[in-house]
Design a protein around this motif. Structure first.
Motif, PDB file in Angstrom:
ATOM      1  N   PRO A  77       0.797  -1.236   0.000  1.00  0.00           N
ATOM      2  CA  PRO A  77       0.000   0.000   0.000  1.00  0.00           C
ATOM      3  C   PRO A  77       0.828   1.284   0.000  1.00  0.00           C
ATOM      4  O   PRO A  77       0.314   2.355  -0.318  1.00  0.00           O
ATOM      5  CB  PRO A  77      -0.828  -0.113   1.275  1.00  0.00           C
ATOM      6  N   TYR A  78       2.108   1.184   0.337  1.00  0.00           N
ATOM      7  CA  TYR A  78       2.972   2.373   0.428  1.00  0.00           C
ATOM      8  C   TYR A  78       4.200   2.189  -0.467  1.00  0.00           C
ATOM      9  O   TYR A  78       4.776   1.098  -0.506  1.00  0.00           O
ATOM     10  CB  TYR A  78       3.423   2.602   1.870  1.00  0.00           C
ATOM     11  N   PRO A  79       4.622   3.256  -1.126  1.00  0.00           N
ATOM     12  CA  PRO A  79       5.788   3.125  -2.015  1.00  0.00           C
ATOM     13  C   PRO A  79       7.120   3.008  -1.282  1.00  0.00           C
ATOM     14  O   PRO A  79       8.064   2.419  -1.803  1.00  0.00           O
ATOM     15  CB  PRO A  79       5.738   4.391  -2.861  1.00  0.00           C
ATOM     16  N   VAL A  95      10.864  -5.308   0.227  1.00  0.00           N
ATOM     17  CA  VAL A  95      11.027  -5.837  -1.128  1.00  0.00           C
ATOM     18  C   VAL A  95      11.587  -4.705  -1.981  1.00  0.00           C
ATOM     19  O   VAL A  95      10.857  -3.845  -2.453  1.00  0.00           O
ATOM     20  CB  VAL A  95       9.701  -6.367  -1.711  1.00  0.00           C
ATOM     21  N   GLN A  96      12.884  -4.662  -2.069  1.00  0.00           N
ATOM     22  CA  GLN A  96      13.596  -3.625  -2.819  1.00  0.00           C
ATOM     23  C   GLN A  96      13.118  -2.224  -2.434  1.00  0.00           C
ATOM     24  O   GLN A  96      12.839  -1.376  -3.273  1.00  0.00           O
ATOM     25  CB  GLN A  96      13.453  -3.864  -4.321  1.00  0.00           C
ATOM     26  N   GLY A  97      13.015  -2.001  -1.115  1.00  0.00           N
ATOM     27  CA  GLY A  97      12.647  -0.694  -0.590  1.00  0.00           C
ATOM     28  C   GLY A  97      11.155  -0.459  -0.448  1.00  0.00           C
ATOM     29  O   GLY A  97      10.743   0.544   0.124  1.00  0.00           O
ATOM     30  N   VAL A  98      10.342  -1.362  -0.942  1.00  0.00           N
ATOM     31  CA  VAL A  98       8.883  -1.205  -0.851  1.00  0.00           C
ATOM     32  C   VAL A  98       8.362  -2.072   0.295  1.00  0.00           C
ATOM     33  O   VAL A  98       8.599  -3.288   0.320  1.00  0.00           O
ATOM     34  CB  VAL A  98       8.186  -1.607  -2.167  1.00  0.00           C
ATOM     35  N   THR A 100       6.182  -4.504   2.118  1.00  0.00           N
ATOM     36  CA  THR A 100       5.305  -5.530   1.558  1.00  0.00           C
ATOM     37  C   THR A 100       4.763  -6.415   2.672  1.00  0.00           C
ATOM     38  O   THR A 100       5.527  -6.944   3.482  1.00  0.00           O
ATOM     39  CB  THR A 100       6.077  -6.379   0.529  1.00  0.00           C
ATOM     40  N   ASP A 101       3.459  -6.588   2.682  1.00  0.00           N
ATOM     41  CA  ASP A 101       2.788  -7.423   3.672  1.00  0.00           C
ATOM     42  C   ASP A 101       2.367  -8.727   2.998  1.00  0.00           C
ATOM     43  O   ASP A 101       1.454  -8.751   2.175  1.00  0.00           O
ATOM     44  CB  ASP A 101       1.576  -6.694   4.243  1.00  0.00           C
TER      45      ASP A 101
END
Length: 162
Positions: A77-79, A95-98, A100-101
């Motif tokens: 939900p967030y970049p 995940v590469q800075g993102v 992730t849930d």
């Protein structure tokens, strides 16, 4: 013999034949993995639904595969971590800075694998930060690289066998 008696005997014979045919065990006439269901919405979104029980019922009924939506917007939900509420940060994997849930997909992948059901995920719903049309739920991604990274993360996490 009267027509009525002959008709009665024929009806009894037909019913007996039908019961015999329906009761006889038959071999599967479809290829393995052919019988499946689409399982989305309340089955996955409601804490009141016992997913394991529902999957057990599907398995008992002969279901072999489950097609389900993996909503990208719910998983990412967030970049960036800076955009996420501080209280929510611990639930995310990087995940590469993102942020992730994977909680929802982990639960589903584990539950289907435990029952030997094939999972057919369909990744939909771009998060607003990566959507071509952020105001539309079913917008295609504007950032195809971000989409590809999420798909790669799913493939890495679950592999070919889940």
């Amino acid at each position: 013999m009267s027509r009525a008696r002959v008709a009665g005997i024929a009806a009894v014979a037909l019913v007996t034949l039908m019961v015999t045919v329906l009761a006889a065990p038959t071999a599967a006439r479809v290829p393995p993995g052919f019988v499946g269901v689409v399982a989305d919405g309340p089955l996955l979104d409601s804490p009141k639904v016992n997913l394991g029980h529902e999957l057990d019922l599907m398995k008992t009924a002969g279901v072999q595969s489950v097609r389900v939506t993996f909503p990208w917007s719910a998983a990412q939900p967030y970049p960036t971590f800076a955009d996420a509420p501080p209280a929510a940060v611990p639930q995310f994997t990087d995940v590469q800075g993102v942020p992730t849930d994977f909680a929802a997909t982990d639960r589903l992948v584990a539950a289907t694998a435990e029952r030997g059901l094939r999972l057919l995920p369909v990744v939909l719903y771009s998060p607003p930060w990566a959507a071509l049309h952020p105001d539309k739920d079913a917008s295609p991604p504007s950032d195809t690289l971000a989409y590809a990274r999420y798909l790669a993360a799913l493939a890495t996490r679950y592999g070919a066998k889940g």
